[in-house]
Design a protein around this motif. Structure first.
Motif, PDB file in Angstrom:
ATOM      1  N   ASP A  48      11.721   5.673  -7.620  1.00 47.10           N
ATOM      2  CA  ASP A  48      11.268   4.883  -6.475  1.00 47.10           C
ATOM      3  C   ASP A  48      12.316   3.808  -6.187  1.00 47.10           C
ATOM      4  OD1 ASP A  48       9.875   3.487  -4.548  1.00 47.10           O
ATOM      5  OD2 ASP A  48       8.332   2.725  -5.905  1.00 47.10           O
TER       6      ASP A  48
ATOM      7  N   GLY B 148      -1.295  10.708  -3.259  1.00 45.05           N
ATOM      8  CA  GLY B 148      -1.488   9.545  -4.108  1.00 45.05           C
ATOM      9  C   GLY B 148      -1.404   8.260  -3.316  1.00 45.05           C
ATOM     10  N   ILE B 149      -2.164   7.250  -3.730  1.00 46.50           N
ATOM     11  CA  ILE B 149      -2.094   5.924  -3.110  1.00 46.50           C
ATOM     12  C   ILE B 149      -2.237   4.875  -4.196  1.00 46.50           C
ATOM     13  CG2 ILE B 149      -4.584   5.861  -2.609  1.00 46.50           C
ATOM     14  CD1 ILE B 149      -3.852   4.242  -0.061  1.00 46.50           C
ATOM     15  N   ARG B 150      -1.451   3.822  -4.067  1.00 41.67           N
ATOM     16  CA  ARG B 150      -1.531   2.719  -5.020  1.00 41.67           C
ATOM     17  C   ARG B 150      -1.456   1.401  -4.254  1.00 41.67           C
ATOM     18  NH1 ARG B 150       2.201   4.456 -10.232  1.00 41.67           N
ATOM     19  NH2 ARG B 150       2.281   6.685  -9.802  1.00 41.67           N
ATOM     20  N   PHE B 151      -2.111   0.400  -4.799  1.00 45.01           N
ATOM     21  CA  PHE B 151      -2.058  -0.952  -4.262  1.00 45.01           C
ATOM     22  C   PHE B 151      -1.282  -1.797  -5.273  1.00 45.01           C
ATOM     23  CE2 PHE B 151      -5.640   1.111  -2.337  1.00 45.01           C
ATOM     24  CZ  PHE B 151      -5.662   0.636  -1.035  1.00 45.01           C
ATOM     25  N   LEU B 152      -0.090  -2.207  -4.898  1.00 48.30           N
ATOM     26  CA  LEU B 152       0.801  -2.886  -5.830  1.00 48.30           C
ATOM     27  C   LEU B 152       1.276  -4.215  -5.249  1.00 48.30           C
ATOM     28  CD1 LEU B 152       3.043   0.181  -6.770  1.00 48.30           C
ATOM     29  CD2 LEU B 152       1.176  -0.776  -8.122  1.00 48.30           C
TER      30      LEU B 152
ATOM     31  N   ILE C 293       0.875  -1.164   0.000  1.00 51.57           N
ATOM     32  CA  ILE C 293       0.000   0.000   0.000  1.00 51.57           C
ATOM     33  C   ILE C 293       0.917   1.220   0.000  1.00 51.57           C
ATOM     34  CG2 ILE C 293      -1.847   1.216   1.204  1.00 51.57           C
ATOM     35  CD1 ILE C 293      -2.642  -1.465   2.447  1.00 51.57           C
TER      36      ILE C 293
ATOM     37  N   GLY D  40       7.092   1.628  -8.242  1.00 55.73           N
ATOM     38  CA  GLY D  40       6.605   0.317  -7.839  1.00 55.73           C
ATOM     39  C   GLY D  40       7.686  -0.736  -7.953  1.00 55.73           C
TER      40      GLY D  40
ATOM     41  N   GLU E 105       2.070   8.293  -1.479  1.00 54.89           N
ATOM     42  CA  GLU E 105       3.018   9.310  -1.926  1.00 54.89           C
ATOM     43  C   GLU E 105       2.770  10.607  -1.154  1.00 54.89           C
ATOM     44  OE1 GLU E 105       3.593   9.310  -6.392  1.00 54.89           O
ATOM     45  OE2 GLU E 105       1.751   8.130  -6.195  1.00 54.89           O
TER      46      GLU E 105
END
Length: 304
Positions: free
Chosen positions: A247, A34-38, A16, A288, A19
Motif C-alpha cells: 500500500d 474489503g473496507i477499513r476505517f483507518l 475510508i 494503511g 480494496e
C-alpha cells in the motif's frame, strides 16, 4: 540522546479504504472485497511516523465533534503524539478521505471538513509550542493562508520549516520564502514551476523552484528514489529501494517524517534524504498509512 521536537501543523482525516481489483470506470458499479476505517490525514500521518521514529511530536489541527474526530485524537494519543493543540470544531465534520486501493496503488478523494476551519489565529495560540520546536512540518490539506502564517511564525521564532506541498497547488511567494526544505513529487514540482519534471527536465524544474525562494528542494521520484538540490545548486540523486509493495498510501508522509526527524538530529541533507528513503521503503510494505509507519529500530535494521 534527547528526542528531537517536531511540531506538525496539518490535517486529520478518517481514511475510508476500499480494496478492489481495479478502479471503477465512469458510471460503473462494481464490487470491492474489503473496507477499513483507518486514522489518516497527511498531518496526522506525518505526526505518527515521526513519533514512531522517536521524536517528541505535537500535532496542531482540527477535528469535528463526531465519532471520527474522537477516534483520530485517540489514535494520536496512543502513538504518544501530543494533542493539546488539536481543536474541536463545532461547525464542521471531521475530514474524510475516500481511498481506493488496487494492486498496491491508490486513488484518493479528500473531504477537508474541520481541517479547513484551522485559521491563523489557531496557529498564534500555539506560538510557545512552535518556538521550542526543532522542526515545523507543514502540508497543504489545511487552508493555504494558515500554512503561510504558520511558516511565517515559525521563521520569526527561528525554527526550521519543512513543507510537503501536497495536495498539489500553486503557492504564494511569501510562503516559499519562509520554507527551508520543500518536498514535492514530480507532479507537484511540475505544477509549482509550470514546467515538465520528467527525465532531463527534472534538474531545471528543481532549480526554478529553488529560485522561487525555498532554500532546499527535495523531489521524491517513486521507485526511482529521490533527488535534492542544495542552496549552491548542486543536484544529488539518492536511489530508492525495490520493495514488495502492499500500500503506497503513506509513502510520501513517511518520507517527510523521516526527513524532518533526521534534520532535527542535525544530520546533513544527504543523510536525511537517505534516512527518509528507508522510512518510506518500509512504510509501503504494510497496509494503511499510520499502521504502516516503521519504528526507528526497524529503519536502523533495514539494509535494503
Amino acid at each position: 540522546m534527547k528526542a528531537p521536537k517536531i511540531v506538525v501543523i496539518g490535517s486529520l482525516n478518517m481514511d475510508i479504504v476500499i480494496e478492489a481489483d481495479r478502479y471503477p470506470q465512469q458510471g460503473e458499479t462494481m464490487l470491492g472485497h474489503g473496507i477499513r476505517f483507518l486514522p489518516g490525514g497527511k498531518g496526522a500521518n506525518q505526526a505518527v511516523a515521526a513519533a514512531r521514529l522517536g521524536a517528541a511530536v505535537t500535532m496542531v489541527g482540527a477535528v469535528g465533534t463526531d465519532g471520527f474526530g474522537q477516534e483520530l485524537v485517540k489514535a494520536l494519543q496512543t502513538e504518544n503524539v501530543g494533542t493539546d493543540a488539536v481543536r474541536v470544531a463545532e461547525q464542521a465534520a471531521t475530514g474524510v478521505a475516500s481511498i481506493y486501493v488496487c494492486q498496491g496503488d491508490n486513488s484518493i478523494v479528500v473531504l477537508p471538513g474541520a481541517n479547513h476551519t484551522l485559521l491563523p489565529a489557531d496557529i498564534d495560540a500555539c506560538r510557545e509550542v512552535i518556538a521550542t520546536a526543532d522542526i515545523v512540518l507543514l502540508q497543504m490539506e489545511i487552508p493555504v493562508d494558515t500554512v503561510a502564517h504558520a511558516a511565517r511564525l515559525a521563521k520569526a521564532c527561528g525554527r526550521t520549516v519543512v513543507l510537503n506541498p501536497a495536495p498539489a497547488q500553486k503557492l504564494p511567494d511569501e510562503l516559499l520564502r519562509n520554507v527551508d526544505y520543500i518536498t514535492p513529487n514530480r507532479t507537484e514540482l511540475a505544477l509549482l514551476t509550470g514546467r515538465s519534471a520528467e527525465g532531463g527536465e527534472l534538474e531545471a524544474a528543481m532549480r526554478e523552484l529553488a529560485g522561487m525562494g525555498a532554500r532546499h528542494v527535495i523531489t521524491t521520484l517513486g521507485a526511482e528514489g529521490s533527488a535534492f538540490m542544495t542552496q549552491e545548486g548542486t543536484l544529488t540523486h539518492v536511489p530508492g529501494y525495490v520493495m514488495e509493495v502492499v500500500d503506497t498510501t503513506g509513502a510520501g508522509d513517511s518520507f517527510n517524517a523521516g526527513l524532518a526527524y533526521s534534520l532535527a538530529l542535525g544530520q546533513s541533507l544527504e543523510e536525511a534524504v537517505s534516512f527518509a528513503a528507508k522510512v518510506s521503503a518500509l512504510a509501503v510494505t504494510r497496509f494503511g498509512a499510520q499502521p504502516g509507519m516503521p519504528t526507528l529500530q526497524e529503519v536502523l535494521d533495514f539494509n535494503g
